[in-house]
Each structure stands twice: as C-alpha cells, then as structure tokens.
Design an enzyme around this catalytic site. Structure first.
Site, PDB file in Angstrom:
ATOM      1  N   CYS A 212       0.711  -1.367  -0.006  1.00  0.00           N
ATOM      2  CA  CYS A 212       0.040   0.040   0.157  1.00  0.00           C
ATOM      3  C   CYS A 212       0.708   1.338  -0.135  1.00  0.00           C
ATOM      4  O   CYS A 212       0.938   2.197  -0.981  1.00  0.00           O
ATOM      5  CB  CYS A 212      -0.857   0.053   1.178  1.00  0.00           C
ATOM      6  SG  CYS A 212      -2.075  -1.279   1.220  1.00  0.00           S
TER       7      CYS A 212
HETATM    8  N1  LIG Z   1      -2.932  -6.025   1.484  1.00  0.00           N
HETATM    9  C1  LIG Z   1      -3.381  -5.047   2.212  1.00  0.00           C
HETATM   10  O1  LIG Z   1      -2.949  -4.878   3.202  1.00  0.00           O
HETATM   11  C2  LIG Z   1      -4.335  -4.003   1.664  1.00  0.00           C
HETATM   12  C3  LIG Z   1      -5.031  -3.273   2.476  1.00  0.00           C
HETATM   13  C4  LIG Z   1      -6.092  -2.203   2.117  1.00  0.00           C
HETATM   14  C5  LIG Z   1      -5.978  -2.471   0.801  1.00  0.00           C
HETATM   15  N2  LIG Z   1      -5.599  -3.063   0.178  1.00  0.00           N
HETATM   16  C6  LIG Z   1      -6.059  -3.117  -1.676  1.00  0.00           C
HETATM   17  O2  LIG Z   1      -6.603  -4.175  -1.625  1.00  0.00           O
HETATM   18  C7  LIG Z   1      -6.440  -4.613  -3.175  1.00  0.00           C
HETATM   19  C8  LIG Z   1      -6.176  -6.197  -3.137  1.00  0.00           C
HETATM   20  O3  LIG Z   1      -4.915  -6.367  -2.358  1.00  0.00           O
HETATM   21  P1  LIG Z   1      -4.570  -7.796  -1.693  1.00  0.00           P
HETATM   22  O4  LIG Z   1      -3.388  -7.488  -0.803  1.00  0.00           O
HETATM   23  O5  LIG Z   1      -5.592  -8.507  -1.043  1.00  0.00           O
HETATM   24  O6  LIG Z   1      -4.259  -8.561  -3.115  1.00  0.00           O
HETATM   25  P2  LIG Z   1      -3.561 -10.137  -3.104  1.00  0.00           P
HETATM   26  O7  LIG Z   1      -2.592 -10.174  -4.018  1.00  0.00           O
HETATM   27  O8  LIG Z   1      -3.214 -10.587  -1.519  1.00  0.00           O
HETATM   28  O9  LIG Z   1      -4.622 -11.023  -3.653  1.00  0.00           O
HETATM   29  C9  LIG Z   1      -5.308 -10.820  -4.788  1.00  0.00           C
HETATM   30  C10 LIG Z   1      -5.949 -12.354  -5.205  1.00  0.00           C
HETATM   31  O10 LIG Z   1      -6.388 -12.094  -6.392  1.00  0.00           O
HETATM   32  C11 LIG Z   1      -6.391 -13.064  -7.278  1.00  0.00           C
HETATM   33  N3  LIG Z   1      -6.482 -12.769  -8.590  1.00  0.00           N
HETATM   34  C12 LIG Z   1      -5.713 -12.212  -9.477  1.00  0.00           C
HETATM   35  N4  LIG Z   1      -6.231 -11.957 -10.821  1.00  0.00           N
HETATM   36  C13 LIG Z   1      -7.475 -12.434 -10.581  1.00  0.00           C
HETATM   37  C14 LIG Z   1      -8.797 -12.245 -11.255  1.00  0.00           C
HETATM   38  N5  LIG Z   1      -8.909 -12.081 -12.594  1.00  0.00           N
HETATM   39  N6  LIG Z   1      -9.737 -13.119 -10.839  1.00  0.00           N
HETATM   40  C15 LIG Z   1     -10.095 -13.567  -9.637  1.00  0.00           C
HETATM   41  N7  LIG Z   1      -8.882 -13.288  -8.868  1.00  0.00           N
HETATM   42  C16 LIG Z   1      -7.995 -13.046  -9.150  1.00  0.00           C
HETATM   43  C17 LIG Z   1      -4.889 -13.702  -7.192  1.00  0.00           C
HETATM   44  O11 LIG Z   1      -4.663 -14.678  -7.201  1.00  0.00           O
HETATM   45  C18 LIG Z   1      -4.698 -13.264  -5.509  1.00  0.00           C
HETATM   46  O12 LIG Z   1      -5.199 -14.449  -4.700  1.00  0.00           O
HETATM   47  C19 LIG Z   1      -5.239  -3.868  -3.643  1.00  0.00           C
HETATM   48  O13 LIG Z   1      -5.950  -2.887  -4.325  1.00  0.00           O
HETATM   49  C20 LIG Z   1      -4.777  -3.512  -2.474  1.00  0.00           C
HETATM   50  O14 LIG Z   1      -4.106  -2.057  -2.654  1.00  0.00           O
HETATM   51  C21 LIG Z   1      -4.631  -4.222   0.267  1.00  0.00           C
END
Ligand SMILES: NC(=O)c1ccc[n+]([C@@H]2O[C@H](COP(=O)([O-])OP(=O)(O)OC[C@H]3O[C@@H](n4cnc5c(N)ncnc54)[C@H](O)[C@@H]3O)[C@@H](O)[C@H]2O)c1
Length: 425
Positions: free
Chosen positions: A269
């Site tokens: 982030c």
């Molecule tokens: N990780 C954090 O701490 C956090 C906190 C707040 C916000 N966010 C935001 O949330 C969003 C998601 O982040 P995250 O950390 O959960 O990501 P992540 O990488 O942990 O998870 C994403 C998942 O999506 C899957 N994926 C990819 N393409 C796909 C598709 N077309 N269809 C279905 N699944 C698919 C991947 O296999 C993966 O398991 C981002 O925008 C991030 O900035 C993250």
C-alpha cells in the site's frame, strides 16, 4: 430496478482471495451471510474449500468452521457469480515497471464479470486506486460486456478496503467502511450490503470521493513517515536519539500523531498507492509535490541504512562490508506477518551484496527470500546483525548478549543497548 431473484445462493461474492478478500469473506460469513470467494488460482481455491487459510488474519480454524457450515464457498468459476446478490472486487492494483497504475487485474476481472452480470446485482470495487477508476474504467467495461446500464439495471459503488494485516484491535468488521456509489441508489444499496456484516458504514456522495479517501489515508502515512525518516538522518549527525524524541513528543495529548522511522517503506500500500494520485493529477496539470518528496526521502532509507551498517562494522568490528558475514533479522515488511511485498529488506540485501557482503537472513514468518532460505537464529555466527523487521517472537535481550555488532533500525533493542555494540537508526 429489478431485484436479483430470491433463489440466490450467495449474499456476497468476493473476487480475489488475498489479504483483503479472505478476511472480507470470513467477516460476512461470520455475520451469517453466504459468501462465494472467486480466485484464478486453483490451488488457493482447493485449499480454501478444505478450510485451509493462507492469510494470517484468518486462521484455518476460523475458516474451517465457515466452510463446514456452507457459509464460505470458493471457486475459480465466474459463472457462479450469477448467483450472488453483491459482488466485491478485491484485486491487486500494483504499479507497472514505469511506476504507472496497473489496473490489468481489475480490468480483466471486470471483463469476466460483465459476461455474467445480472440485473439488480450490486458491484463494489474495493481495490485501492485513483479517483475516477470506478466510473471511467469499471463502469464502461461492465456496461459494454453485459448490455446493462449502471445505476439503472445494476448498482455500482466503490468502497476502499482499509484492513491492516496483523492488527487485532481493528478488524474488517470493526473498521468503519466508506462507501460511495455512482448515484444515490447505488450508494444506498452498497451501504446495505456492508451493514449486514460491518459495524459502521460511512456514506460519501461519489465513488471518486471514496477512492480519494483511501489515497489520503495512505499519503498521510507516507508523508509523515518521510518526515521522521528525514529527522532520523539529521539526528544521526547531531547524535540525538530520534526514538527518544518521538516518544517524548507523543506525550502531548493533542496535535501530534506518532510515526516511526525505519529502513524504508514496505507492503502493497504505502510505497505504491500515493503514486496512483500523482499519475492522475498530471491529467489536471497538477504536481503532487508532498508525495514526490516523501517518495524521495523514503526511497533513500535503504541506502542510509547500508551506510549505518558499514559504519557499525567499521567501528564495532574493524571490518568492511566486503567479506563481512551479515545477518538480516526480519525481512517481512512489518512485524509478525509473512508478507514481504515491497519490503525494504530486499533493497538492503541487494545493496549489501553489491558491496561484497556475505548476506543471510532469519525470519520466522518467511521461509524463502531473495533466493535465500531463512537460517537458524545464531547471532554469534555473524559479524553484524541488522534488525530490519522487529518480529515480537525474537528475544532482543538475548540477541544483544550473543551478537557481536547489532544495527537496529526499529528500536527493538530499547532497554538493552550496549555502547559500541548496538547501533541504532
Ligand atoms: N494487503 C493489504 O494490506 C491491503 C490493505 C488495504 C487495501 N488493499 C488493497 O486491496 C486490493 C487487493 O490487495 P490484496 O493485498 O488483497 O491482494 P492479494 O495479492 O493478496 O490478492 C489478490 C488475489 O486475487 C487473485 N486474482 C488475480 N487476478 C484475478 C482475477 N482476474 N480474478 C480472480 N482472482 C484474481 C490472486 O490470485 C490473489 O489471490 C489492492 O488494491 C490493495 O491495494 C490491500
């Protein structure tokens, strides 16, 4: 708007079973909702359906019960989204190699979702992104692929995820949710979806406002971290303990929020999100100078930390980095989790290797990193131990006793400092 049929199997579907998606699914499931989790990785889906969680914030014990009760079902099949009342998109939004927003995950998921979109469904973007993404990117993809009209045939909103992995005092359920729809009906429908599982929902007038809210929160952190990182570098020259100063300033009951210096930004982030706004601002002939300056100061921290290690080896062990055995303690981007995305440890390992250092690492949460495997905790075997991430399971008093030269970027050795042995940022 026609409501989705009552026969729907799922109250909520979450696309993306990652750090955001899995806790969201568990939170809805525990509120008695039926949840469908969709991901492209079959191995993740199979494990989730066995009740095995790969996300620390949701234990396998917790997930197993939800799976057994049929509250959470995982699939790779987008067709099943037809049976959900609401669809939340929680997919990565990284930067490209040129450090520009990469919305390819969101675009690809929206394209797949469009082909199965149903009248009456509520679609909510959760991914962190630039203001305008929901209206300018997601809405046209959904409308063109489905032939349906957003705001009339289906609801569309944005609600940024605020989860802080590893945090226990504020969870997905208790952290207020900000929601903004493309019209009043969409805001209302999306807010209702969250009210079923989340304690507090705060409505804003547009998806753009919701998108910018999340960016403001992360920019606030990036800028304040840069401020204390700059101060830490000045304190090093002035021989003042920056940690003592921050702790003292934090005794002021108002007007001061405490931020800690460190070896650089990490995670999915703070190092990335601010640049989503920088990119969008260019369209408006506007340069986001605070963000650029914070990026410059924060990006320099691994270089500054390399020079601290070099000084500590020089004065503490009469050695140079070249040929020295250096143990990096902690490589995750923050304590007590295994997430090492964008971790400053990576840059530091690279810089120390370039300088000829013989680098190893120990991290109880990260078995492999930068082509290395985590070594056992034997600080006495190294010329220098650099504390990059302060995991709470490490005994820092023991480390100070056994280690030869310790460089502490996290104030983890507080109370155990030994002159000439412990060098702090
Ligand atoms: N990780 C954090 O701490 C956090 C906190 C707040 C916000 N966010 C935001 O949330 C969003 C998601 O982040 P995250 O950390 O959960 O990501 P992540 O990488 O942990 O998870 C994403 C998942 O999506 C899957 N994926 C990819 N393409 C796909 C598709 N077309 N269809 C279905 N699944 C698919 C991947 O296999 C993966 O398991 C981002 O925008 C991030 O900035 C993250």
């Amino acid at each position: 708007m026609t409501a989705v049929p009552e026969s729907n199997l799922y109250d909520v579907a979450v696309i993306g079973a990652g750090y955001v998606g899995v806790p969201l699914a568990a939170t809805f499931g525990e509120a008695g909702q039926r949840v469908l989790l969709v991901d492209v990785k079959p191995a993740i889906i199979d494990a989730l359906n066995r009740g095995e969680s790969h996300i620390e914030d949701v234990s396998s014990e917790r997930l197993e019960e939800l799976v057994r009760n049929g509250r959470v079902v995982a699939t790779t099949d987008y067709e099943q989204l037809k049976q959900a009342r609401a669809v939340l998109i929680a997919l990565p939004t990284p930067l490209s190699r040129q450090r520009e927003p990469d919305l390819s995950f969101v675009e690809s998921a929206a394209t797949n979702l469009a082909s199965v979109l149903q009248r009456g469904q509520v679609v909510i973007l959760e991914s962190t992104t630039w203001p305008g993404t929901t209206r300018e990117v997601v809405q046209p993809i959904l409308e063109q692929g489905s032939g349906l009209k957003a705001g009339e045939d289906f609801h569309l909103a944005m609600s940024p995820e605020r989860v802080d992995p590893g945090r226990e005092d504020w969870t997905t359920k208790t952290t207020p949710k900000v929601v903004g729809g493309i019209n009043a009906e969409s805001t209302k429908a999306a807010a209702e979806v969250y009210r079923a599982a989340i304690d507090t929902v705060h409505e804003v007038s547009t998806p753009d406002a919701a998108e910018l809210t999340k960016l403001l929160e992360n920019i606030y952190r990036a800028v304040n971290i840069a401020l204390v990182n700059e101060l830490a570098q000045l304190c090093d020259r002035m021989d003042i303990d920056v940690w003592e100063v921050i702790e003292a300033a934090a005794t002021k009951p108002f007007g001061f929020a405490s931020f800690k210096p460190g070896p650089g930004l990490g995670g999915h982030c703070i190092p990335i999100d601010p640049f989503y706004l920088t990119w969008k601002a260019r369209e408006f002939d506007f340069s986001t100078r605070f963000i650029e300056l914070a990026g410059e100061v924060n990006n320099n921290m691994p270089y500054f930390c390399r020079s601290l290690i070099s000084q500590a080896l020089n004065h503490g062990a009469r050695k140079s980095v070249s040929g020295a055995k250096i143990l990096i303690l902690g490589v995750a981007y923050k304590p007590d989790i295994g997430d090492h995305r964008e971790s400053p440890a990576e840059k530091l390992v690279q810089l120390l290797r370039n300088a000829g250092g013989d680098v190893s690492y120990h991290d109880p949460f990260v078995p492999e990193f930068c082509g290395l495997a985590s070594v056992p905790f034997e600080p006495e075997a190294y010329d220098c131990v650099a504390i990059v991430t302060n995991h709470s399971s490490i005994d820092y008093a023991d480390l100070v006793r056994r280690g030869k030269v310790i460089v502490d970027f996290r104030n983890a050795t507080k109370g155990h400092e030994v002159d000439g042995k412990v060098w702090k940022l």
